[in-house]
Design an enzyme around this catalytic site. Sequence first.
Site, PDB file in Angstrom:
ATOM      1  N   HIS A   1      12.021   0.846   6.150  1.00 30.80           N
ATOM      2  CA  HIS A   1      11.751  -0.557   5.806  1.00 30.80           C
ATOM      3  C   HIS A   1      12.228  -1.461   6.944  1.00 30.80           C
ATOM      4  O   HIS A   1      13.406  -1.489   7.275  1.00 30.80           O
ATOM      5  CB  HIS A   1      12.483  -0.922   4.515  1.00 30.80           C
ATOM      6  CG  HIS A   1      11.889  -2.108   3.803  1.00 30.80           C
ATOM      7  ND1 HIS A   1      11.635  -3.296   4.437  1.00 30.80           N
ATOM      8  CD2 HIS A   1      11.491  -2.273   2.519  1.00 30.80           C
ATOM      9  CE1 HIS A   1      11.118  -4.150   3.578  1.00 30.80           C
ATOM     10  NE2 HIS A   1      11.007  -3.550   2.407  1.00 30.80           N
TER      11      HIS A   1
ATOM     12  N   HIS B   1      -2.977   7.369   5.026  1.00 28.18           N
ATOM     13  CA  HIS B   1      -3.357   6.144   4.314  1.00 28.18           C
ATOM     14  C   HIS B   1      -4.618   5.545   4.927  1.00 28.18           C
ATOM     15  O   HIS B   1      -4.727   5.382   6.140  1.00 28.18           O
ATOM     16  CB  HIS B   1      -2.204   5.139   4.391  1.00 28.18           C
ATOM     17  CG  HIS B   1      -2.566   3.758   3.945  1.00 28.18           C
ATOM     18  ND1 HIS B   1      -3.076   3.492   2.699  1.00 28.18           N
ATOM     19  CD2 HIS B   1      -2.493   2.558   4.583  1.00 28.18           C
ATOM     20  CE1 HIS B   1      -3.300   2.197   2.582  1.00 28.18           C
ATOM     21  NE2 HIS B   1      -2.962   1.615   3.719  1.00 28.18           N
TER      22      HIS B   1
ATOM     23  N   CYS C   1       0.796  -1.229   0.000  1.00 30.90           N
ATOM     24  CA  CYS C   1       0.000   0.000   0.000  1.00 30.90           C
ATOM     25  C   CYS C   1       0.830   1.282   0.000  1.00 30.90           C
ATOM     26  O   CYS C   1       0.279   2.367  -0.190  1.00 30.90           O
ATOM     27  CB  CYS C   1      -0.929   0.011   1.211  1.00 30.90           C
ATOM     28  SG  CYS C   1      -2.140  -1.335   1.213  1.00 30.90           S
TER      29      CYS C   1
ATOM     30  N   HIS D   1     -14.694   5.829   3.867  1.00 37.67           N
ATOM     31  CA  HIS D   1     -16.133   5.599   3.806  1.00 37.67           C
ATOM     32  C   HIS D   1     -16.630   5.528   2.364  1.00 37.67           C
ATOM     33  O   HIS D   1     -17.425   4.653   2.014  1.00 37.67           O
ATOM     34  CB  HIS D   1     -16.855   6.723   4.554  1.00 37.67           C
ATOM     35  CG  HIS D   1     -18.349   6.578   4.569  1.00 37.67           C
ATOM     36  ND1 HIS D   1     -19.165   7.198   3.643  1.00 37.67           N
ATOM     37  CD2 HIS D   1     -19.178   5.876   5.386  1.00 37.67           C
ATOM     38  CE1 HIS D   1     -20.424   6.887   3.884  1.00 37.67           C
ATOM     39  NE2 HIS D   1     -20.463   6.091   4.944  1.00 37.67           N
TER      40      HIS D   1
ATOM     41  N   ASN E   1     -10.393   1.071   1.146  1.00 39.74           N
ATOM     42  CA  ASN E   1      -8.933   1.043   1.073  1.00 39.74           C
ATOM     43  C   ASN E   1      -8.545   0.640  -0.345  1.00 39.74           C
ATOM     44  O   ASN E   1      -8.604  -0.532  -0.711  1.00 39.74           O
ATOM     45  CB  ASN E   1      -8.371   0.049   2.095  1.00 39.74           C
ATOM     46  CG  ASN E   1      -6.847  -0.029   2.071  1.00 39.74           C
ATOM     47  OD1 ASN E   1      -6.193   0.626   1.263  1.00 39.74           O
ATOM     48  ND2 ASN E   1      -6.275  -0.836   2.960  1.00 39.74           N
TER      49      ASN E   1
ATOM     50  N   HIS F   1      -1.895  20.202   6.507  1.00 41.07           N
ATOM     51  CA  HIS F   1      -2.823  19.138   6.114  1.00 41.07           C
ATOM     52  C   HIS F   1      -2.158  17.772   6.263  1.00 41.07           C
ATOM     53  O   HIS F   1      -0.972  17.617   5.963  1.00 41.07           O
ATOM     54  CB  HIS F   1      -3.286  19.337   4.669  1.00 41.07           C
ATOM     55  CG  HIS F   1      -3.795  20.722   4.387  1.00 41.07           C
ATOM     56  ND1 HIS F   1      -5.039  21.157   4.783  1.00 41.07           N
ATOM     57  CD2 HIS F   1      -3.194  21.777   3.765  1.00 41.07           C
ATOM     58  CE1 HIS F   1      -5.198  22.411   4.406  1.00 41.07           C
ATOM     59  NE2 HIS F   1      -4.100  22.816   3.790  1.00 41.07           N
TER      60      HIS F   1
END
Length: 476
Positions: free
Chosen positions: A247, A348, A168, A377, A381, A344
């Site tokens: 990572h 994710h 992702c 909503h 995802n 802002h």
Amino acid sequence: MDLLFLFFSLLLSYLFFKIWKLIDSKKDKDCYILDYQCHKPSDDRMVSTQFSGEIIYRNQNLGLTEYKFLLKAIVSSGIGEQTYAPRLVFEGREERPSLQDGISEMEEFYVDSIGKLLERNQISPKDIDVLVVNVSMLSSTPSLASRIINHYKMRDDVKVFNLTGMGCSASLISVDIVKNIFKSYANKLALVATSESLSPNWYSGNNRSMILANCLFRSGGCAILLTNKRSLKKNAMFKLKCMVRTHHGAREESYNCCIQAEDEQGRVGFYLGKNLPKAATRAFVDNLKVITPKILPITELLRFMLKLLIKKIKIRQNPSKGSTNLPPGTPLKAGINFKTGIEHFCIHTGGKAVIDGIGHSLDLNEYDIEPARMTLHRFGNTSASSLWYVLAYMEAKKRLKRGDRVFMISFGAGFKCNSCVWEVVRDLTVGESKGNVWNHCIDDYPPKSILNPYLEKFGWIQDEDPDTFKVPDAFM
């Protein structure tokens, strides 16, 4: 004397020329977003509450225990009734996917999004110098990048990168690749295509840790135009200020918490382990340690250091004050005011728990996390492309003013946490957001309630007895 004067004059001129050239060359290494286009699948792919019940019932490997688990998961997921699924699910073929199903799903995405993006900016496909494609769960030959090149008839010298398995957080990895190319090559135009292929990866077994992915992941994608061309900078929307990639693949617990695997019956699925929140927290903390000094003013950093020093002194004097009564796994607050350097927060949409956890850690209010919560909503995802739906929400709501900074935070399998900061370089609060994926419904958000109707429709399952349970017609 004249020769000596001439020599020094030439030397100074040369030094000034080299300094000017060095400063001038740095201007060509900046990375700008020229425009972006999020994908809105057709309405015949929209997943309603009724259809969700039909999908679950079709899975003959599920029983009452799994029904109760899925109900609890979907009710608390934060996902609404207007998300999108791949076409094969509507055709009832999710247990028998083909390679072509995945390819067709991706073709529908890139033909729509890339086509709209290039047409709106009056850019020919042959003007693209760099192409980066990231789709984690589909690897075909020729690659998806090659299919895009073939469809749009791009130049034969276009620099191509096709990423798979990056999870992702892959879209920021794609941007990082472009950023590094821009450091070596001036006046270039790059195209990033980020999506996920759900068609071949719909899980039809009964393993709870795998079937959870069916509740969270939905179809989507985004095409992004980036440039370091001076002639296009005046049209740019955002400028990349910094990026940090973390990572934790060397840690076994982090590596295994989010992985594609087979269940006991040999069905392939995407495993989401119980230790995923812990792995995400560790990666997030390590990422913040690196990026925080890059994005916050020195005054806030000094305030935080002083506060930390005072806290340590108090703990030494009274060790009992250093203990916390929070339950294990509770996200801790960073203790630093990120709003002193960021306007802002683009989070994710990995799930309601992810959004709430980051919001708590960074001490954000409902206004700050509204874009991520509304994106989850409305679209669910959408994996690596979810960040861009969140950004599009901010743009559609006229929040982005010139000079504002946007903090993007993403997580991915591996385990990875990638983050970056964009600066808004032109006022996006005026005029219509052309091509914005939210234009058709932005006035309806945020709704009075984001509770989905799953509990209202299927709540009766909670009272059923496993020995007497029988699926009624209303569930089908």
